[in-house]
Write a protein that holds these residues in place. Structure first.
Motif, short mmCIF file in Angstrom:
data_model
loop_
_atom_site.label_atom_id
_atom_site.label_comp_id
_atom_site.label_asym_id
_atom_site.label_seq_id
_atom_site.Cartn_x
_atom_site.Cartn_y
_atom_site.Cartn_z
N ILE A 58 52.46 12.45 -90.56
CA ILE A 58 51.31 11.60 -90.43
C ILE A 58 50.80 10.59 -90.24
O ILE A 58 49.36 10.07 -90.47
N THR A 59 51.22 9.21 -90.68
CA THR A 59 50.90 7.70 -89.66
C THR A 59 50.88 8.17 -89.02
O THR A 59 49.72 7.25 -88.67
N VAL A 60 51.56 8.48 -87.78
CA VAL A 60 51.55 8.47 -86.29
C VAL A 60 50.23 9.12 -85.92
O VAL A 60 49.50 9.02 -85.37
N ALA A 61 49.82 10.61 -86.70
CA ALA A 61 48.62 11.30 -85.92
C ALA A 61 47.57 9.82 -87.27
O ALA A 61 46.43 10.63 -86.11
N ALA A 62 47.77 10.01 -88.19
CA ALA A 62 46.10 8.46 -88.61
C ALA A 62 46.16 7.14 -87.60
O ALA A 62 44.85 7.11 -86.84
N VAL A 63 47.44 7.04 -86.84
CA VAL A 63 46.90 5.97 -86.73
C VAL A 63 46.66 6.40 -84.34
O VAL A 63 45.82 5.89 -84.60
N LEU A 64 46.92 7.59 -84.49
CA LEU A 64 46.32 8.22 -83.04
C LEU A 64 44.65 8.21 -83.24
O LEU A 64 43.77 8.04 -82.08
N VAL A 65 44.50 8.35 -84.35
CA VAL A 65 43.03 9.28 -84.12
C VAL A 65 42.31 7.30 -84.87
O VAL A 65 40.99 7.01 -84.14
N ILE A 66 42.99 6.49 -85.08
CA ILE A 66 42.40 5.18 -85.20
C ILE A 66 41.85 4.27 -83.84
O ILE A 66 40.79 3.89 -83.38
N CYS A 104 47.75 -5.58 -80.28
CA CYS A 104 47.13 -4.04 -80.35
C CYS A 104 47.87 -2.96 -81.17
O CYS A 104 48.41 -2.60 -82.37
N SER A 105 49.02 -3.25 -80.46
CA SER A 105 50.29 -2.45 -80.99
C SER A 105 50.71 -2.51 -82.00
O SER A 105 51.74 -1.65 -82.91
N ALA A 106 51.11 -3.53 -82.56
CA ALA A 106 51.63 -3.73 -84.25
C ALA A 106 50.22 -3.23 -85.08
O ALA A 106 50.79 -2.61 -86.53
N PHE A 107 49.89 -3.12 -84.79
CA PHE A 107 48.51 -2.35 -85.72
C PHE A 107 47.85 -1.30 -85.91
O PHE A 107 47.14 -0.02 -86.21
N ILE A 108 47.65 -0.25 -84.26
CA ILE A 108 47.80 0.66 -84.35
C ILE A 108 48.58 1.73 -83.40
O ILE A 108 48.34 2.46 -82.50
N ASN A 109 49.64 1.65 -83.33
CA ASN A 109 51.35 2.05 -82.80
C ASN A 109 51.27 1.64 -81.30
O ASN A 109 50.03 1.54 -80.61
N ASN A 110 52.58 1.98 -80.65
CA ASN A 110 52.57 0.99 -79.21
C ASN A 110 51.91 1.75 -78.29
O ASN A 110 51.32 1.58 -77.24
N VAL A 111 52.19 3.50 -78.37
CA VAL A 111 51.26 4.61 -77.40
C VAL A 111 50.80 4.11 -77.26
O VAL A 111 49.51 3.90 -76.85
N GLY A 112 49.62 4.55 -78.07
CA GLY A 112 48.51 4.27 -78.71
C GLY A 112 47.39 3.34 -77.75
O GLY A 112 46.57 2.75 -76.86
N ALA A 113 48.58 2.02 -77.30
CA ALA A 113 47.99 0.33 -77.50
C ALA A 113 47.99 -0.02 -76.15
O ALA A 113 47.18 0.07 -75.04
N SER A 143 53.67 -4.05 -75.30
CA SER A 143 53.71 -2.90 -76.12
C SER A 143 54.89 -2.24 -77.44
O SER A 143 54.62 -2.49 -77.92
N LEU A 144 56.09 -2.92 -76.36
CA LEU A 144 57.26 -2.43 -77.35
C LEU A 144 57.23 -3.55 -78.54
O LEU A 144 58.43 -2.85 -79.02
N LEU A 145 57.77 -4.73 -77.21
CA LEU A 145 57.52 -5.90 -78.41
C LEU A 145 56.47 -6.02 -79.85
O LEU A 145 57.20 -6.43 -80.40
N GLY A 146 54.98 -5.19 -79.25
CA GLY A 146 54.90 -5.88 -80.31
C GLY A 146 54.72 -4.25 -81.67
O GLY A 146 54.58 -5.11 -83.16
N GLY A 147 55.78 -3.63 -81.52
CA GLY A 147 55.34 -2.71 -82.03
C GLY A 147 56.31 -2.87 -83.33
O GLY A 147 56.26 -1.64 -84.31
N THR A 150 55.18 -4.82 -87.06
CA THR A 150 54.51 -3.82 -88.13
C THR A 150 55.62 -2.78 -89.25
O THR A 150 55.73 -2.44 -88.15
N LEU A 151 54.99 -2.60 -89.94
CA LEU A 151 55.51 -0.78 -90.49
C LEU A 151 54.74 0.00 -89.34
O LEU A 151 55.87 1.37 -88.74
N ILE A 152 53.70 0.15 -89.10
CA ILE A 152 53.56 1.34 -88.76
C ILE A 152 52.89 0.43 -87.48
O ILE A 152 52.09 1.82 -86.13
N GLY A 153 53.58 -0.12 -86.87
CA GLY A 153 53.06 -0.24 -85.24
C GLY A 153 54.08 0.58 -84.28
O GLY A 153 54.24 1.05 -83.18
N THR A 154 55.21 0.63 -84.54
CA THR A 154 56.39 2.45 -83.58
C THR A 154 56.71 3.19 -84.84
O THR A 154 56.88 2.99 -86.26
N PRO A 155 56.41 4.51 -84.55
CA PRO A 155 57.34 5.57 -85.38
C PRO A 155 58.94 5.25 -85.78
O PRO A 155 58.77 5.74 -87.17
#
Length: 274
Positions: A58-66, A104-113, A143-147, A150-155
């Motif tokens: 759910i979190t990853v899906a929400a981050v991808l929407v953001i 960016c990847s720290a807050f919106i998921n590294n793949v999305g960033a 992007s991998l480093l930034g993830g 934070t908690l939501i940076g990477t799955p």
């Protein structure tokens, strides 16, 4: 290793092979793997789809929407305008781009960033007369480093947090270690790492990657045309052949309406930007 463990590894191995084979859609392969463990009796039928409700999913899906909202909101254009000011110095380009994607990847998921900034990196490489690989490899590592910050940076962080006993991790509980790793990584990539990036020289590198003008045209609804008074949906779906076009805007009385509804009624002298 017992029979159940062997079956699990067998299903995972076949699934991995099918992913690499790439002849079936990845979602079909995933559902087939889920079906296999159900048929083998490894997962009870009642819990078969419980994973879709896992907080990580759910979190990853929400981050991808953001992330998509940031793209649609023009964030990429704003970042591109900012990065255009740093010039063509290779160290400055690498450090700035890697730092931005890490943040960016720290807050919106590294793949999305990564997806967010890839067009910017390619544009910067072409403007500087360099191979895109010069910036794409540092971008991926950034992007991998930034993830890790934070908690939501990477799955994986989300999954680990959900299994912690005695309470879950907070958003910035990973930050002390993640920030240290990220800063050290950016310094290494900016000063040393980019020099090991392979450069692929292509004679067509100086040519534009994509010219939208080559793919956009205008269609006018002439007087007496049968589609006048009909909907845009009827225009796009009529006939036996599928029309692979996207309507970007409808121009009526010199007023442009972007992304018109498929049920918009067309009038004579309407102009469609497709």
């Amino acid at each position: 290793m017992n029979v159940e463990q062997g079956t699990v590894f067998l299903v995972l191995g076949v699934t991995l092979i099918l992913f690499v084979w790439n002849r079936l859609r990845f979602d079909v392969v995933a559902m087939l793997a889920l079906l296999a463990v159900a048929v083998a009796g490894l997962v009870p039928a009642g819990d078969l789809f419980a994973g879709f409700g896992h907080p990580a999913v759910i979190t990853v899906a929400a981050v991808l929407v953001i992330s998509q909202g940031l793209v649609s909101g023009g964030v990429v254009d704003a970042i591109a305008r900012y990065l255009a000011r740093i010039g063509h110095n290779p160290v400055l380009q690498v450090v700035t781009l890697t730092g931005v994607v890490a943040l960016c990847s720290a807050f919106i998921n590294n793949v999305g960033a990564l997806a967010l900034l890839m067009p910017v990196a390619i544009w910067m490489s072409r403007k500087s007369g360099r191979s895109p690989s010069f910036l794409l490899m540092p971008l991926a590592f950034g992007s991998l480093l930034g993830g890790t910050i934070t908690l939501i940076g990477t799955p994986p962080n989300i999954i680990i947090a959900s299994y912690r006993e005695g309470g879950s991790f907070g958003l910035f509980d990973f930050a002390p270690a993640g920030l240290a790793i990220t800063v050290a990584g950016i310094v290494f990539i900016g000063l040393v790492g980019w020099r090991f990036t392979p450069w692929r020289i292509n004679p067509a590198d100086d040519e534009p990657l994509f010219n939208v003008g080559d793919y956009v045209t205008e269609l006018r609804v002439p007087e007496g045309n049968g589609y006048a008074g009909s909907t845009l949906h009827n225009l796009l779906t009529s006939g036996e052949e599928e029309k692979s076009v996207a309507v970007l805007a409808l121009i009526r009385n010199e007023q442009s309406s972007p992304a018109p509804s498929p049920y918009q009624v067309l009038r004579e002298d309407d102009v469609l930007l497709v």
